[in-house]
Motif scaffolding. Structure first.
Motif, PDB file in Angstrom:
ATOM      1  N   ASP A   1     -72.139 -33.077  34.668  1.00 61.15           N
ATOM      2  CA  ASP A   1     -71.342 -33.259  33.452  1.00 61.15           C
ATOM      3  C   ASP A   1     -70.136 -32.334  33.349  1.00 61.15           C
ATOM      4  O   ASP A   1     -69.017 -32.769  33.163  1.00 61.15           O
ATOM      5  CB  ASP A   1     -72.237 -32.981  32.226  1.00 61.15           C
ATOM      6  N   GLU A   2     -70.438 -31.019  33.474  1.00 62.90           N
ATOM      7  CA  GLU A   2     -69.404 -30.023  33.235  1.00 62.90           C
ATOM      8  C   GLU A   2     -68.287 -30.133  34.271  1.00 62.90           C
ATOM      9  O   GLU A   2     -67.102 -30.110  33.948  1.00 62.90           O
ATOM     10  CB  GLU A   2     -70.054 -28.629  33.303  1.00 62.90           C
ATOM     11  N   THR A   3     -68.692 -30.270  35.545  1.00 63.26           N
ATOM     12  CA  THR A   3     -67.699 -30.375  36.609  1.00 63.26           C
ATOM     13  C   THR A   3     -66.889 -31.663  36.450  1.00 63.26           C
ATOM     14  O   THR A   3     -65.679 -31.678  36.674  1.00 63.26           O
ATOM     15  CB  THR A   3     -68.378 -30.321  37.993  1.00 63.26           C
ATOM     16  N   TRP A   4     -67.565 -32.735  36.030  1.00 65.28           N
ATOM     17  CA  TRP A   4     -66.837 -33.987  35.840  1.00 65.28           C
ATOM     18  C   TRP A   4     -65.773 -33.846  34.751  1.00 65.28           C
ATOM     19  O   TRP A   4     -64.640 -34.284  34.909  1.00 65.28           O
ATOM     20  CB  TRP A   4     -67.782 -35.149  35.515  1.00 65.28           C
ATOM     21  N   ARG A   5     -66.139 -33.205  33.630  1.00 59.75           N
ATOM     22  CA  ARG A   5     -65.161 -33.024  32.544  1.00 59.75           C
ATOM     23  C   ARG A   5     -63.953 -32.225  33.030  1.00 59.75           C
ATOM     24  O   ARG A   5     -62.813 -32.552  32.710  1.00 59.75           O
ATOM     25  CB  ARG A   5     -65.807 -32.317  31.348  1.00 59.75           C
ATOM     26  N   ALA A   6     -64.223 -31.182  33.833  1.00 60.97           N
ATOM     27  CA  ALA A   6     -63.120 -30.365  34.346  1.00 60.97           C
ATOM     28  C   ALA A   6     -62.252 -31.174  35.314  1.00 60.97           C
ATOM     29  O   ALA A   6     -61.024 -31.072  35.303  1.00 60.97           O
ATOM     30  CB  ALA A   6     -63.667 -29.114  35.032  1.00 60.97           C
ATOM     31  N   LEU A   7     -62.898 -32.013  36.161  1.00 57.94           N
ATOM     32  CA  LEU A   7     -62.132 -32.852  37.092  1.00 57.94           C
ATOM     33  C   LEU A   7     -61.282 -33.860  36.325  1.00 57.94           C
ATOM     34  O   LEU A   7     -60.116 -34.098  36.647  1.00 57.94           O
ATOM     35  CB  LEU A   7     -63.084 -33.607  38.037  1.00 57.94           C
ATOM     36  N   ASP A   8     -61.871 -34.424  35.292  1.00 59.37           N
ATOM     37  CA  ASP A   8     -61.174 -35.425  34.491  1.00 59.37           C
ATOM     38  C   ASP A   8     -59.928 -34.821  33.837  1.00 59.37           C
ATOM     39  O   ASP A   8     -58.857 -35.422  33.813  1.00 59.37           O
ATOM     40  CB  ASP A   8     -62.146 -35.969  33.430  1.00 59.37           C
ATOM     41  N   ALA A   9     -60.082 -33.577  33.317  1.00 58.30           N
ATOM     42  CA  ALA A   9     -58.948 -32.909  32.679  1.00 58.30           C
ATOM     43  C   ALA A   9     -57.891 -32.530  33.708  1.00 58.30           C
ATOM     44  O   ALA A   9     -56.698 -32.535  33.427  1.00 58.30           O
ATOM     45  CB  ALA A   9     -59.421 -31.659  31.931  1.00 58.30           C
ATOM     46  N   ALA A  10     -58.337 -32.230  34.942  1.00 64.88           N
ATOM     47  CA  ALA A  10     -57.423 -31.716  35.960  1.00 64.88           C
ATOM     48  C   ALA A  10     -56.532 -32.801  36.540  1.00 64.88           C
ATOM     49  O   ALA A  10     -55.522 -32.516  37.149  1.00 64.88           O
ATOM     50  CB  ALA A  10     -58.209 -31.040  37.084  1.00 64.88           C
ATOM     51  N   ARG A  11     -56.915 -34.061  36.384  1.00 61.89           N
ATOM     52  CA  ARG A  11     -56.134 -35.096  37.055  1.00 61.89           C
ATOM     53  C   ARG A  11     -54.828 -35.415  36.341  1.00 61.89           C
ATOM     54  O   ARG A  11     -53.962 -36.051  36.905  1.00 61.89           O
ATOM     55  CB  ARG A  11     -56.949 -36.365  37.205  1.00 61.89           C
ATOM     56  N   TRP A  12     -54.695 -34.963  35.102  1.00 62.28           N
ATOM     57  CA  TRP A  12     -53.492 -35.299  34.354  1.00 62.28           C
ATOM     58  C   TRP A  12     -52.326 -34.418  34.755  1.00 62.28           C
ATOM     59  O   TRP A  12     -52.412 -33.217  34.680  1.00 62.28           O
ATOM     60  CB  TRP A  12     -53.744 -35.174  32.852  1.00 62.28           C
ATOM     61  N   ARG A  13     -51.256 -35.047  35.185  1.00 61.87           N
ATOM     62  CA  ARG A  13     -50.031 -34.322  35.490  1.00 61.87           C
ATOM     63  C   ARG A  13     -49.091 -34.498  34.310  1.00 61.87           C
ATOM     64  O   ARG A  13     -49.039 -35.577  33.717  1.00 61.87           O
ATOM     65  CB  ARG A  13     -49.363 -34.903  36.749  1.00 61.87           C
TER      66      ARG A  13
ATOM     67  N   GLY B   1     -69.699 -44.915  46.623  1.00 58.49           N
ATOM     68  CA  GLY B   1     -69.435 -45.706  45.416  1.00 58.49           C
ATOM     69  C   GLY B   1     -68.143 -45.326  44.728  1.00 58.49           C
ATOM     70  O   GLY B   1     -67.472 -44.381  45.149  1.00 58.49           O
ATOM     71  N   PRO B   2     -67.793 -46.047  43.666  1.00 57.05           N
ATOM     72  CA  PRO B   2     -66.518 -45.845  42.973  1.00 57.05           C
ATOM     73  C   PRO B   2     -66.367 -44.425  42.411  1.00 57.05           C
ATOM     74  O   PRO B   2     -65.281 -43.853  42.465  1.00 57.05           O
ATOM     75  CB  PRO B   2     -66.532 -46.870  41.843  1.00 57.05           C
ATOM     76  N   ALA B   3     -67.467 -43.849  41.885  1.00 54.96           N
ATOM     77  CA  ALA B   3     -67.371 -42.500  41.322  1.00 54.96           C
ATOM     78  C   ALA B   3     -66.968 -41.511  42.404  1.00 54.96           C
ATOM     79  O   ALA B   3     -66.135 -40.621  42.186  1.00 54.96           O
ATOM     80  CB  ALA B   3     -68.701 -42.092  40.692  1.00 54.96           C
ATOM     81  N   VAL B   4     -67.558 -41.686  43.607  1.00 55.98           N
ATOM     82  CA  VAL B   4     -67.229 -40.778  44.706  1.00 55.98           C
ATOM     83  C   VAL B   4     -65.757 -40.912  45.093  1.00 55.98           C
ATOM     84  O   VAL B   4     -65.061 -39.914  45.284  1.00 55.98           O
ATOM     85  CB  VAL B   4     -68.149 -41.040  45.928  1.00 55.98           C
ATOM     86  N   SER B   5     -65.256 -42.162  45.161  1.00 57.20           N
ATOM     87  CA  SER B   5     -63.856 -42.285  45.571  1.00 57.20           C
ATOM     88  C   SER B   5     -62.919 -41.733  44.492  1.00 57.20           C
ATOM     89  O   SER B   5     -61.859 -41.194  44.800  1.00 57.20           O
ATOM     90  CB  SER B   5     -63.489 -43.720  45.958  1.00 57.20           C
ATOM     91  N   GLU B   6     -63.347 -41.818  43.228  1.00 63.03           N
ATOM     92  CA  GLU B   6     -62.513 -41.240  42.179  1.00 63.03           C
ATOM     93  C   GLU B   6     -62.464 -39.711  42.298  1.00 63.03           C
ATOM     94  O   GLU B   6     -61.403 -39.103  42.199  1.00 63.03           O
ATOM     95  CB  GLU B   6     -63.059 -41.647  40.804  1.00 63.03           C
ATOM     96  N   ILE B   7     -63.619 -39.118  42.541  1.00 61.79           N
ATOM     97  CA  ILE B   7     -63.666 -37.660  42.721  1.00 61.79           C
ATOM     98  C   ILE B   7     -62.782 -37.247  43.893  1.00 61.79           C
ATOM     99  O   ILE B   7     -62.010 -36.289  43.813  1.00 61.79           O
ATOM    100  CB  ILE B   7     -65.123 -37.183  42.957  1.00 61.79           C
ATOM    101  N   ARG B   8     -62.882 -38.034  45.006  1.00 54.47           N
ATOM    102  CA  ARG B   8     -62.066 -37.720  46.172  1.00 54.47           C
ATOM    103  C   ARG B   8     -60.588 -37.759  45.827  1.00 54.47           C
ATOM    104  O   ARG B   8     -59.826 -36.865  46.195  1.00 54.47           O
ATOM    105  CB  ARG B   8     -62.343 -38.704  47.315  1.00 54.47           C
ATOM    106  N   SER B   9     -60.161 -38.801  45.080  1.00 53.70           N
ATOM    107  CA  SER B   9     -58.723 -38.916  44.852  1.00 53.70           C
ATOM    108  C   SER B   9     -58.221 -37.814  43.904  1.00 53.70           C
ATOM    109  O   SER B   9     -57.108 -37.318  44.064  1.00 53.70           O
ATOM    110  CB  SER B   9     -58.350 -40.322  44.369  1.00 53.70           C
ATOM    111  N   ILE B  10     -59.063 -37.401  42.951  1.00 54.83           N
ATOM    112  CA  ILE B  10     -58.632 -36.288  42.080  1.00 54.83           C
ATOM    113  C   ILE B  10     -58.460 -35.011  42.905  1.00 54.83           C
ATOM    114  O   ILE B  10     -57.471 -34.295  42.791  1.00 54.83           O
ATOM    115  CB  ILE B  10     -59.653 -36.041  40.940  1.00 54.83           C
TER     116      ILE B  10
END
Ligand SMILES: [Zn+2]
Length: 385
Positions: free
Chosen positions: A59-71, A10-19
């Motif tokens: 939740d926690e891992t998602w927040r960290a992934l979300d923060a990590a994607r910003w360059r 699903g879309p969430a998985v592909s987003e995690i992959r791209s990050i």
């Protein structure tokens, strides 16, 4: 949020992959499934960030992934209240600003008041409108400073070139060096050592005269506020009045610290400020540069920079800092302070900080990188017209 785990699509998985591909923890964004490779990339990410390692994205891992994607540069950063922006781009900005001598506080990846204030100070110095946010214009100014420490000859040449061009900027500037204490019974901190006795007044005078020699050789007009053994003690008010009457461009006051506990050690630098946000921004920048150069070059413990409203800092009309160059009561610091080679290192660090104050901001160099021996060469290669 429900944990996303092995086997899902699903879309969430592909987003995690791209990050994770962006973080170079995963080789490929395909296939669009939470497979074994993705699970081990998630584990590696969790380990790296100090998260619980379960290979699932809760939740926690998602927040960290979300923060990590910003360059840095991929979005405009600003001080948002009450939900501050968080991300790796903020951390990268904070590290960059600290390296340039702007105090963002600890690089915690949170765009708070202190980061916004440091950005505003940077903007003021490069002539941008000072809104304290980091958008395209500010990013452009930061990129212009895009000097990376790469080592090797080209880097060395570039720095030597920076020296040749900007070293002479010190020429003709007036600096006052203020060795603390001295005169009568005002010896500052005193520590007996067998038949010897180390005093703050004597050690800071030695440091001041070394600094005087180096700064004069670099072309500055240097004044000391006192001689080796003045007849009577001088107050901060008198020292400030002297520096004002000389029309000095900078003042650096040298002290040592003392404490009942031997364990207290480290270097701290003070600039004018009231703690209510009002501070001398140029003095603050000088304090940050002095502090960082000394910490990087000597390895002394970092007791940070602080705003104070002491007479000497408040009454002087030029950027003024006071450096407490270690605790004479600490065996670790004392060993350094009584070693002339270490005192020379401290002097070099202060000299490098003064030099960086006069570099145009866009030509600033990384902390610890200035070879102060180049100063003399820069001067002698100057046309003597
Ligand atoms: Zn003192």
């Amino acid at each position: 949020m429900r944990s996303i785990r092995r086997g899902e699509t699903g879309p969430a998985v592909s987003e995690i992959r791209s990050i994770l591909v962006g973080l170079e923890l995963l080789g490929s964004a395909e296939p669009d499934v939470f497979d074994e490779a993705l699970e081990s990339a998630v584990r590696a990410f969790q380990q790296d960030r100090g998260l619980g390692i379960d290979g699932m994205v809760g939740d926690e891992t998602w927040r960290a992934l979300d923060a990590a994607r910003w360059r840095l540069g991929s979005r405009t950063l600003f001080h948002s209240v009450p939900d501050p922006l968080v991300g790796e781009d903020v951390r990268a900005l904070q590290e960059r600003m600290l390296e340039m001598g702007y105090d963002t506080g600890r690089p915690d990846a949170v765009y708070g008041t202190r980061t916004a204030r440091a950005v505003a100070q940077f903007q003021r110095e490069v002539g941008l409108s000072t809104d304290g946010s980091c958008g395209p214009q500010t990013m452009k100014a930061l990129r212009r400073l895009g000097r990376k420490v790469v080592g090797g000859r080209p880097q060395w040449l570039r720095e030597a070139e920076a020296f040749r061009q900007s070293g002479p900027n010190l020429v003709g500037k007036t600096i006052v060096i203020d060795p603390g204490h001295g005169g009568g019974t005002d010896t500052g901190v005193v520590v007996p050592d067998g038949p010897l006795r180390w005093t703050e007044a004597d050690l800071v005078f030695d440091l001041a005269s070394r600094l005087e020699g180096r700064l004069s050789a670099a072309g500055m007009r240097v004044h000391l506020t006192r001689g080796p053994s003045p007849a009577k003690p001088m107050t901060g008010v008198e020292r400030a009045a002297l520096a004002n009457s000389l029309g000095a461009d900078l003042l650096i006051s040298l002290h040592l610290d003392g404490h009942a506990t031997e364990a207290a050690e480290g270097v701290a630098t003070y600039h004018y400020g009231t703690g209510t946000g009002l501070s001398s921004t140029v003095g603050e920048r000088l304090a940050n540069l002095v502090q960082r150069e000394i910490v990087v070059r000597t390895g002394m413990h970092d007791c940070r920079t602080h705003a104070k409203s002491w007479d000497l800092l408040r009454l002087t009309r030029m950027p003024t800092v006071r450096v407490d160059l270690g605790y004479l009561t600490s065996p670790v610091d004392r060993e350094r302070l009584i070693d002339p080679l270490c005192r020379e290192q401290i002097v070099e660090a202060i000299l490098a900080a003064v030099q960086r104050m006069y570099f145009p901001v866009e030509r600033d160099v990384p902390t610890g990188s200035i070879d102060v021996r180049q100063l003399r060469m820069a001067l002698s290669s100057r046309p003597s017209s």
